[in-house]
Design an enzyme around this catalytic site. Sequence first.
Site, PDB file in Angstrom:
ATOM      1  N   GLY A 193       0.774  -1.165  -0.088  1.00 50.31           N
ATOM      2  CA  GLY A 193       0.009  -0.030   0.061  1.00 50.31           C
ATOM      3  C   GLY A 193       0.883   1.110  -0.023  1.00 50.31           C
ATOM      4  O   GLY A 193       0.343   2.304  -0.120  1.00 50.31           O
ATOM      5  N   GLY A 211      11.685   0.473   3.248  1.00 47.53           N
ATOM      6  CA  GLY A 211      11.516   0.093   1.940  1.00 47.53           C
ATOM      7  C   GLY A 211      11.587   0.697   0.578  1.00 47.53           C
ATOM      8  O   GLY A 211      12.409   0.549  -0.222  1.00 47.53           O
ATOM      9  N   ALA A 212      11.101   2.093   0.680  1.00 51.14           N
ATOM     10  CA  ALA A 212      11.141   2.639  -0.254  1.00 51.14           C
ATOM     11  C   ALA A 212      12.401   3.449  -0.793  1.00 51.14           C
ATOM     12  O   ALA A 212      12.879   3.336  -1.870  1.00 51.14           O
ATOM     13  CB  ALA A 212      10.192   4.347  -0.348  1.00 51.14           C
ATOM     14  N   ILE A 215      11.558  13.445  -1.441  1.00 51.62           N
ATOM     15  CA  ILE A 215      10.247  12.863  -1.876  1.00 51.62           C
ATOM     16  C   ILE A 215      10.126  12.259  -3.211  1.00 51.62           C
ATOM     17  O   ILE A 215      10.397  13.019  -4.300  1.00 51.62           O
ATOM     18  CB  ILE A 215       9.145  13.733  -1.565  1.00 51.62           C
ATOM     19  N   GLN A 231       1.068   7.984   2.477  1.00 47.39           N
ATOM     20  CA  GLN A 231       1.682   7.274   3.588  1.00 47.39           C
ATOM     21  C   GLN A 231       1.402   8.246   4.998  1.00 47.39           C
ATOM     22  O   GLN A 231       1.390   7.556   6.130  1.00 47.39           O
ATOM     23  CB  GLN A 231       3.133   7.326   3.351  1.00 47.39           C
ATOM     24  N   GLU A 234       6.589   5.623   8.623  1.00 49.60           N
ATOM     25  CA  GLU A 234       6.403   5.524   9.793  1.00 49.60           C
ATOM     26  C   GLU A 234       6.537   6.725  10.346  1.00 49.60           C
ATOM     27  O   GLU A 234       5.832   6.988  11.521  1.00 49.60           O
ATOM     28  CB  GLU A 234       7.440   4.360  10.334  1.00 49.60           C
TER      29      GLU A 234
END
Lengths: 730, 179
Positions: A467, A509-510, A615, A624, A691
């Site tokens: 997601g 992750g990203a 970004i 997110q 997060e």
Amino acid sequence: MKFDRPATTNPSDRMAVLGQPHTRIDGKLKTTGTAAYAYERHDAVEGQLYGYPLGAGIARGHVLAMDTREAEAAPGVVTVVTTLQMEKLPQDDRNIVRLFGGPEIVHYHQAIAVVVAETFEQARAAANMIRVTYDEDTSEIYNLAEKREMVEDQDIQTHTNVGDFHTAFGQAEVKLDATYVTPPQTHVMMEPHASIAHWTDGRLRVWTSSQMIDWHRQALATTFSLDPEAVHVESPFIGGGFGGKLFLRADAVLAALGAKKAGRPVKVALPRPMVINNTTHRAETIQHIRIGATKEGKITAIFHDCVSNTPPGGAGEDATNQTRYFYAGEHRLIVNRLAQVRLPESNSMRAPGEAAGLMALEVAMDEMAEKLGMDPVEFRIANDTQVVPENPSQKFSQRRFVECLRHGAETFGWTNPKPMSQRDGDWLIGHGMSGAYRGAPAQPSGARVRLQPNGRLIVETDMTDIGTGSYTILAQTAAEMTGLPMDRIEMRLGNSSFPVSSGSGGQFGAASSTAGLYAACVALRAMIAERMQADPDTLDFRDGQVIDGARSLPLSGFASEGEMVAEDKIEFGDFRSKEYKLATFAAHFVETRVNAYTGEIRLQRMLSVCDAGRILNPVTARSQVIGGMTMGVGSALMEKLDVDDKRGFFVNHDLAGYEVPVHLDIPQQEVIFLTGDDPVSTPLKAKGVGELGISGVAAAVANAIHNATGVRVRDFPITLDKFIDRLPPV
Amino acid sequence: MTAAPRPHPVPTGTSVRLTVNGQPADLVLDPRVTLLDALREHLQLTGSKKGCDHGQCGACTVMVNGRRINSCLSLAVMHDGDEVTTIEGIGTPDALDPMQEAFVSHDGFQCGYCTPGQICSAKAVLEEIRQGIPSHVTRDLEHVSFSDDELRERMSGNSCRCGAYANILAAIREVEERA
Ligand code: FES
Ligand code: FES
């Protein structure tokens, strides 16, 4: 590719596709119901049977007997696998408690059987016919406050002890000494854990819902004593994870056991009421915070002591982490304690550590600002630091927390109103704010790119999209690096036959997976340069062409004789953690209403200003963050697993009992990203945000409620029963 | 605990005729099969999701005879002769419905698991307000408005743990304003 020094100028800087607000490339599939999640893979293999699990009805003890005769005789039942039919299965290092096998029960709803039948209804009915006899151990203590007094020395870890906290705190002009409680919480990803398993010739194939493909593959190999090469795992679509799908869980184990015994493929989904006690949760914490400061608002002494629950061998919820890094102060004492509580396994949930830690620290900062008579924004600015306070030789690679605070205060219209000073009819109005800190780790990550004769580029990596937007940001990375348009990029994710990636977790992750794909694309560019006998650094890849000075060749031409394949992996040197501290920062602002008569809390608006490096896609990054803000509202106002202190389990184990925010709970949300790159982080100069968005939010809500009502609640969530008797007289 | 196993009657199937997304579907089903499982397991229309199977999340929302319901809370055999519309009947990747398009353009989802249910509900909500059906937050029963709180209240049976609510609201708002 080894990333062993800060990035300099590179092809990702063009930012023609990266950094652009691209909508999700999987959007059409997800909005039309054509993205197939684990349990829905009718296409995967023929002849699937249904498995229905049974969870233990006690928290601790032994299974003495299981009578399965009735279940086995029930219509449609193919086979029944019980925990008494085998020894405890080998356990992967990442699982703290057993998933299956043997008579011992270590937590409530531990899987003890799976019934395999022709239909779901038959399997479910038969699972209820298994008669289990237990020897229950009722001697355990499940109450954290009680267990806090019993923590053994080896379970106490002093992270920081610099200066002389006790003396400095004793002498401080202004002091706060307060204890905060954050409850156990659960992920409640909307898709329950589910797997289809199929054995052929000793090889195991699993279609599942996993954040970490390779961890699942390794863990399945361990569990079933297989060569990892004999295990195949697929998880192209994942209905949310938030840390709850990092590790192998019982659904895949039961499906594999059932499939082995039945000799046919079996699918198993954990029934929703079993998910909460069978899987993992965020631990409860009790946090003791003491802050001492000068009258002018300089922190001189800071103390954070946290205790949380874990089964033996686990790490609980160390809520002290951010306190080591967030605010200056010479004298520091930071301690973490693990209380061995034999509830279900506590483990990672979105922003493990900081999410719970900032709920306490950022309320403490608000209380301290109030004692000092300072604006809480200014109090935080006064205690900002550009170096790690306990180790001043280590500096933040990039820290624009002050900018977040100032920009946020201005955008929000922050005036630091006095508590109980704003009212609109029956409603008390409150403004609150908080700061947020979350680390920016990176993990090794691999990818493969395959340039096709038709000019398309196939990207393969076992990275997952839970997601988070991985499909889209990875396609953007590939498009940027090869100069191909987005619609020529074909993404293939979540499959163990692809190069091992970072996976999705810990906000890494990203940043990591795009760096891995960058490395693979650099390898492809080098192959092309070699064919052209050109310097790879001077080549320009744009609009489907490779341009070398006056020479321009179509990229697809390099695959005309057959596909061109390049593969590489990014690895991060330790300069990233030794010389620098990498982290992300935010400031949150909240306006809330509290009904003067009923105490009903209704949020009015929320703002987050984030500092998270480059970004990669403002659309998915914003999502997110608003997702994190929403979960933060849940932490503030409603989310709590209730422990049955006698029987040792979470009582409210479904979506009616464990409340999460719904549409009407969430007001207007605004997100601002500070522009700029962090070259120390990755070649793409990016950090995660998934997060950061939850970190600190609950405290901003709590501070706004205090500002509206004058009431301070230090025990989350802030439910009516905890403050209605303290509301100001109407 | 050692009671002898009781013999179980073999459940006989019950015939049901549904019309799903305009197509007739004749099924012989165990009477315990929910409408959701009839769609997902028997017709392999897996766009409708199972988040809880207990009416607590809204992921299974479909339209039955023009009204939205939680299909996990309804047995398939209760729907003989009914018209069912699922997400697959609302639009396809090549021909998106305006609501689906708006969800994509406003990023009204993340993991996508709640999304089909959100879209079915969103379409129904606009229709319910148009018909003047009041809700818990309606102030003026004569004039039900398209206010943000009306939309939020009516969508509150569809949980989204990814927290896409603000973007979902923007998507619904866009469709409402364009209509
Ligand atoms: S699956 Fe029907 S409401 Fe959750
Ligand atoms: S998009 Fe994941 S639950 Fe809504």
